[in-house]
Write a protein that holds these residues in place. Structure first.
Motif, PDB file in Angstrom:
ATOM      1  N   CYS A  53       1.932   1.654  -4.122  1.00 23.30           N
ATOM      2  CA  CYS A  53       0.764   2.400  -4.446  1.00 23.30           C
ATOM      3  C   CYS A  53       0.830   2.081  -6.040  1.00 23.30           C
ATOM      4  CB  CYS A  53       0.679   3.784  -4.312  1.00 23.30           C
ATOM      5  SG  CYS A  53       0.132   4.015  -2.958  1.00 23.30           S
ATOM      6  N   HIS A  84       5.734   8.297  -2.966  1.00 27.44           N
ATOM      7  CA  HIS A  84       4.527   8.052  -2.514  1.00 27.44           C
ATOM      8  C   HIS A  84       4.316   8.601  -0.806  1.00 27.44           C
ATOM      9  CE1 HIS A  84       2.761   4.431   0.307  1.00 27.44           C
ATOM     10  NE2 HIS A  84       2.556   4.874   0.017  1.00 27.44           N
ATOM     11  N   GLU A  85       3.250   8.483  -0.243  1.00 19.42           N
ATOM     12  CA  GLU A  85       2.732   9.568   0.493  1.00 19.42           C
ATOM     13  C   GLU A  85       4.027   9.128   1.915  1.00 19.42           C
ATOM     14  OE1 GLU A  85       0.490  12.389   0.944  1.00 19.42           O
ATOM     15  OE2 GLU A  85       1.276  12.296  -1.334  1.00 19.42           O
ATOM     16  N   CYS A 121      -0.364   7.277  -7.169  1.00 23.90           N
ATOM     17  CA  CYS A 121      -0.322   7.864  -5.618  1.00 23.90           C
ATOM     18  C   CYS A 121      -0.775   9.634  -4.821  1.00 23.90           C
ATOM     19  CB  CYS A 121       1.182   7.604  -4.902  1.00 23.90           C
ATOM     20  SG  CYS A 121       1.079   7.869  -3.074  1.00 23.90           S
ATOM     21  N   ASP A 122      -1.478   9.392  -4.664  1.00 32.07           N
ATOM     22  CA  ASP A 122      -2.131  11.318  -4.235  1.00 32.07           C
ATOM     23  C   ASP A 122      -1.053  11.965  -4.872  1.00 32.07           C
ATOM     24  OD1 ASP A 122      -2.770  10.109  -2.364  1.00 32.07           O
ATOM     25  OD2 ASP A 122      -2.933  12.082  -0.573  1.00 32.07           O
ATOM     26  N   THR A 193      -3.805   2.047  -5.008  1.00 36.89           N
ATOM     27  CA  THR A 193      -4.140   3.430  -4.039  1.00 36.89           C
ATOM     28  C   THR A 193      -4.607   3.541  -2.879  1.00 36.89           C
ATOM     29  OG1 THR A 193      -5.483   4.346  -5.441  1.00 36.89           O
ATOM     30  CG2 THR A 193      -3.403   4.940  -6.365  1.00 36.89           C
ATOM     31  N   CYS A 194      -4.516   4.412  -2.296  1.00 36.11           N
ATOM     32  CA  CYS A 194      -6.067   3.884  -1.011  1.00 36.11           C
ATOM     33  C   CYS A 194      -6.766   3.761  -1.296  1.00 36.11           C
ATOM     34  CB  CYS A 194      -5.431   5.432  -0.192  1.00 36.11           C
ATOM     35  SG  CYS A 194      -4.209   5.347   0.614  1.00 36.11           S
ATOM     36  N   ALA A 200      -5.696  10.492  -3.479  1.00 33.53           N
ATOM     37  CA  ALA A 200      -5.701   9.471  -4.961  1.00 33.53           C
ATOM     38  C   ALA A 200      -7.224   9.545  -5.592  1.00 33.53           C
ATOM     39  CB  ALA A 200      -4.534   8.054  -4.493  1.00 33.53           C
TER      40      ALA A 200
HETATM   41 FE1  FES Z   1      -0.526   6.055  -2.095  1.00 33.29          FE
HETATM   42 FE2  FES Z   1      -2.831   6.456  -0.322  1.00 33.29          FE
HETATM   43  S1  FES Z   1      -0.349   5.999   0.450  1.00 33.29           S
HETATM   44  S2  FES Z   1      -2.827   6.595  -2.155  1.00 33.29           S
END
Ligand code: FES
Length: 567
Positions: A53, A84-85, A121-122, A193-194, A200
């Motif tokens: 991300c 990172h998630e 990232c989140d 990012t997602c 995010a």
């Molecule tokens: Fe990083 Fe979704 S895994 S924003």
């Protein structure tokens, strides 16, 4: 007041020597006296091989540096933690406060007149905003930006709403091992990012609404050249912020936070954002009133048609005019006199918003996706300090529902038994999971998206009421009640529920109740025993975390990080 290299001198008991030593060492990097005499703009480097991300961070840093130098400053990039998630055990939320501490202390420790924080990232932007609010040094936020969409067999794919949907199909036997392997190469087709309205994207959009990043910064795809121009402009802007001493506390006002929560509701954004912005506000001593948040939700329609609640993806929101165009629709509900880091008011940002003829991603207020209540705050004897439901992603027929509780003691127990063929469960039941809150899990994992038991999924059941003290990924969907506060591990009433109890959910009335009489509940409370601490809880960061973490209604920040904390 000291500036540039003279700021935050290392303590040697002789300021002149401290500056001499600092200058001597930094000259080892080849800097001239002229360069070292400029305003210094710090740039956080959150690049990590573990964090796709943030894969575009090196290019962004180069662009920020160019912008800083064009404006006569000296850019200095420095590393901070990257989260990172999918690479954060036990959860990224467990590490958010560590990143906030790291970022805060590295900004405090090193000489800089302003800072550009690059995250995406989140948990990263929330951590950086918490740090910026506490240090209160001129700061501009630079999100990394969303990924581009993926494609599979003619279908558009988005991380991670489609990750869950397709994995669900794989679990139900509709997608075989070869196809799911092919999908894993297509769900995240670029850095960034997602690209659905997950956490995010929600946080980045709110950062833009707050005025902490430049227009377009919340939505422009990571892979676009425009993103680099935003990065360059962020560097230039940071030099001006330093010269004018514009601090986060000048931008992050109660009115600006209210604007951000209004945008959160209008985008049908992630439940996680409420926790994160409560923490950011808390760093400035601004309380977030859950009833006021819910009232915003009742008034503000969902206007943005993005997955997981709608159809489109972040790049489409950007092409439709992005957050400025959305805020033009919301203008009567916003305080447009708020300042932004760009040096103009929100009204001036809105005045320049792009008009995109025929676009269907940002709806007019006369034709909303939902008339209100994207996110709703629930109260009741199961959630005395509140719980949250993303009504925009829930099934209409389940928003008023009474059912029998089927209780899982922990996330692990749920994972182990949810697919048991002999699990005593029917579609009308309410799945309850506990010990998944900030202290209980620990780190309040995104486990609230409890899967539909396989035997019911095979029958075609797509949604059930699910209740927990966990969080949920912003990319998930379903009738899922989260953040029950206080959490069960802290003695909250969720810990008293037994399989077979009746529970009533009434979202229009904002209620969540356990239908067990008070006498019986008192007896259960008297017999309640807190869960044993996890392995390793006696030392280190886990100990600090368990001792200091606050509940969801206070943003899950550390008690000792609040202003004037006695914690
Ligand atoms: Fe990083 Fe979704 S895994 S924003």
């Amino acid at each position: 007041m000291a500036s540039g290299l003279r700021k935050n001198l290392t303590s040697y008991g002789d300021k002149g020597f401290s500056l001499f030593l600092r200058t001597a060492f930094i000259k080892a990097m080849g800097f001239s006296d002229d360069a070292l005499d400029r305003p210094i703009i710090g740039i956080t480097n959150t690049y990590s091989d573990f964090n796709p991300c943030h894969g575009n961070v090196p290019d962004m840093i180069e662009a920020v540096k160019r912008g800083v130098m064009l404006a006569g400053g000296l850019p200095m990039a420095f590393p901070t933690i990257s989260i990172h998630e999918a690479f954060s055990h036990p959860t990224s939320m467990f590490l958010r406060n560590l990143m906030a501490l790291d970022t805060e202390e590295m900004i405090r420790a090193q000489p800089m007149d302003a800072v550009v924080v690059i995250g995406g990232c989140d948990k990263t932007l929330p951590a950086q905003m918490m740090a910026a609010a506490s240090v209160n040094l001129p700061t501009i936020v630079l999100p990394t930006g969303p990924m581009l969409v993926g494609h599979h067999r003619g279908e558009v794919l988005g991380a991670c709403t489609d990750c869950r949907r397709l994995w669900g199909k794989h679990r139900a036997g509709e997608i075989d091992a070869d196809e799911i392997a092919a999908i894993s190469g297509r769900l995240a087709p670029s850095k960034g990012t997602c690209m659905v309205m997950g956490t995010a994207s929600t946080v980045a959009s709110m950062v833009e609404a707050l005025g902490m990043c430049l227009p377009g910064g919340g939505t422009c795809p990571a892979a676009h050249s425009e993103r680099l121009r935003i990065a360059e402009a962020s560097g230039t802007t940071a030099v001006r912020l330093a010269a004018e001493n514009v601090r986060p506390s000048d931008i992050l006002t109660p009115a600006a936070l209210r604007n951000a929560f209004t945008v959160l509701q209008a985008i049908g954004g992630s439940t996680n954002a409420l926790i994160h912005f409560t923490a950011v506000a808390g760093r400035l001593g601004i309380p977030v009133d859950l009833e006021e948040f819910d009232a915003i939700g009742r008034d503000v329609p969902v206007l943005v048609d993005l997955k997981p609640s709608g159809e489109h993806y972040m790049e489409h929101l950007h092409h439709a005019g992005g957050i400025p165009a959305l805020m033009r629709e919301l203008a009567p509900l916003l305080d447009t006199s708020c300042r932004t880091v760009g040096g103009v008011t929100l009204a001036e940002v809105i005045a320049k918003a792009e008009e995109v003829p025929g676009q269907e991603v940002i709806r007019p207020r006369s034709r909303p996706l939902m008339t209100g209540g994207g996110l709703a705050v629930l109260r009741g004897n199961l959630a005395p300090s509140g719980a949250l439901i993303k009504a925009a992603a829930a099934s209409e027929r389940l928003l008023r529902h009474e059912g029998r509780a089927v209780v899982f003691e922990t996330v692990g127990e749920m994972v182990e038994h949810i697919d048991d063929e002999d699990l005593d469960i029917v579609p009308e039941d309410i799945i309850v999971m506990r010990n998944a809150g900030p202290i209980g899990a620990p780190g309040m994992p995104e486990a609230g998206y409890i899967p539909i038991p396989r035997k019911l999924a095979r029958q075609g059941v797509k949604d059930m009421v699910r209740i927990s003290d966990a969080r949920m990924s912003g990319t998930a969907f379903g009738t899922i009640v989260l953040h029950l506060t206080p959490e069960s591990a802290a003695g909250g009433p969720l810990g008293l529920v037994r399989t077979g109890d009746r529970i009533r959910l009434d979202v229009p009335a904002r209620r969540l109740d356990l239908l067990v009489d008070e006498e019986e509940l008192a007896a259960r409370r008297a017999a309640w025993v807190p869960p044993a601490p996890p392995e390793g809880a006696e030392r280190g960061y886990l100990r600090l975390y368990r001792e200091q973490v606050l509940q969801a209604d206070q943003g899950c920040d550390f008690r000792f990080c609040l202003p004037n904390s006695q914690g």
